[in-house]
Scaffold this motif. Structure first.
Motif, PDB file in Angstrom:
ATOM      1  N   ALA A 136       0.871  -1.175   0.000  1.00  0.00           N
ATOM      2  CA  ALA A 136       0.000   0.000   0.000  1.00  0.00           C
ATOM      3  C   ALA A 136       0.905   1.221   0.000  1.00  0.00           C
ATOM      4  N   HIS A 137       0.964   1.932  -1.140  1.00  0.00           N
ATOM      5  CA  HIS A 137       1.883   3.062  -1.250  1.00  0.00           C
ATOM      6  C   HIS A 137       1.097   4.356  -1.453  1.00  0.00           C
ATOM      7  N   THR A 138       1.561   5.394  -0.779  1.00  0.00           N
ATOM      8  CA  THR A 138       0.788   6.634  -0.665  1.00  0.00           C
ATOM      9  C   THR A 138       1.591   7.823  -1.159  1.00  0.00           C
ATOM     10  N   THR A 143      -3.725   6.652  -1.621  1.00  0.00           N
ATOM     11  CA  THR A 143      -3.103   5.341  -1.442  1.00  0.00           C
ATOM     12  C   THR A 143      -3.497   4.391  -2.555  1.00  0.00           C
ATOM     13  N   GLU A 192       7.039   8.507  -2.066  1.00  0.00           N
ATOM     14  CA  GLU A 192       5.895   7.781  -1.531  1.00  0.00           C
ATOM     15  C   GLU A 192       6.255   7.082  -0.226  1.00  0.00           C
TER      16      GLU A 192
END
Length: 300
Positions: free
Chosen positions: A64-66, A71, A96
């Motif tokens: 899960a990259h934001t 996200t 990120e």
């Protein structure tokens, strides 16, 4: 000296991680690696301030990259083992934040940078598979993080499979001088895994290979080690190789490289005493056990 640059599985443990190499590691500046074994209830935050490549070693994972409060979840299908052919990987931008979950064993290759390159998921089918050497120097290379395959800021990452009885990282070579067009300065991390050859009933914890380094004008180093799954060698300078797969056991290593030079390039110089060996490969065939593409050809 050996103890400074070679570390057994667990020697570099930190909370949540089996092994960690980063800027806190003495004498280390440009590269990093994190190894973890996750269960279904685990989740780990990826380090900040670095570009990363998430490499499933065994199992499947979700990242899960934001970015800017938004996200995205990327599912990595992974693989059964490092000897089961290429895996999909995820390059995560320095801009990120990311959280990792899943079940299995995973490596995170890192390099500090302030250059924002886009996050990208590279499917297994798109990863360049290269056969290098010939004969008993045949090995298989997955070039998912090399300059031709990935637009990264600093990282150069690949993985190598060496079948039982074969040699790789050979002839011994170095990359510790800035000689434009000829040699680049790159720190290098070797993360190792070993396994009995496919079909063997040998115990997995007995599998091993061998790895060697020695000094160059850039610095003194001396590693001559029996390597097993989870071991890590750090190569700040010097000639490195060979990496040898013992009879009965296949050898894998993940290479993580980056350095201070302005150009992101893997340029090496062979040890002049052994460079002639390359010429002996002419006319030889690749090992017919390669490529390893699934568990039927590779180890488990």
């Amino acid at each position: 000296m050996n103890q400074r640059w070679f570390h057994r599985r667990g020697d570099l443990a930190r909370p949540g991680w089996q092994s960690v190499v980063d800027a806190q590691t003495p004498g280390w500046a440009h590269t990093g690696i994190r190894i973890a074994e996750l269960t279904a209830t685990d989740a780990l935050d990826l380090p900040a301030g670095v570009e990363s490549i998430v490499v499933p070693l065994a199992g499947a994972f979700t990242v899960a990259h934001t970015r800017d409060g938004h996200t995205t979840e990327t599912r990595l299908a992974g693989r059964a083992s490092v000897f089961a052919g290429p895996t999909d990987v995820l390059y995560v931008s320095v801009a990120e934040t990311a959280r990792l979950s899943g079940v299995g064993r995973v490596a995170i290759a890192t390099s500090p940078t302030d250059v924002d390159k886009p996050t990208v998921h590279i499917p297994a089918a798109s990863i360049p598979v290269e056969l290098r050497g010939a004969g008993r120097s045949s090995r298989q290379v997955h070039n998912f993080g090399t300059p031709d395959a990935l637009d990264a800021a600093r990282l150069i990452v690949c993985e190598v499979i060496t079948p039982a009885e074969n040699w790789s990282s050979y002839p011994p070579h170095k990359h510790d001088e800035h000689l434009p067009g000829h040699e680049s300065r790159l720190e290098e991390i070797y993360y190792f895994e070993t396994a009995p050859v496919g079909g063997s009933d040998a115990a997995a914890d007995g599998a091993f290979g061998m790895f060697s380094t020695y000094s160059s004008p850039a610095g003194e180093i001396d590693i001559n080690a029996m390597v097993r799954t989870g071991d890590i060698a750090l190569v700040p300078y010097g000639y490195h190789g060979p990496a040898v797969a013992a009879p009965g056991y296949d050898l894998y290593y993940l290479n993580v490289m980056a350095g201070p030079d302005p150009e992101r390039a893997w340029l090496i110089s062979d040890d002049p005493a052994h460079a002639w060996v390359r010429d002996t490969w002419t006319g030889q065939s690749f090992d017919d056990r390669l490529p390893y593409t699934d568990d039927e050809k590779g180890s488990s």
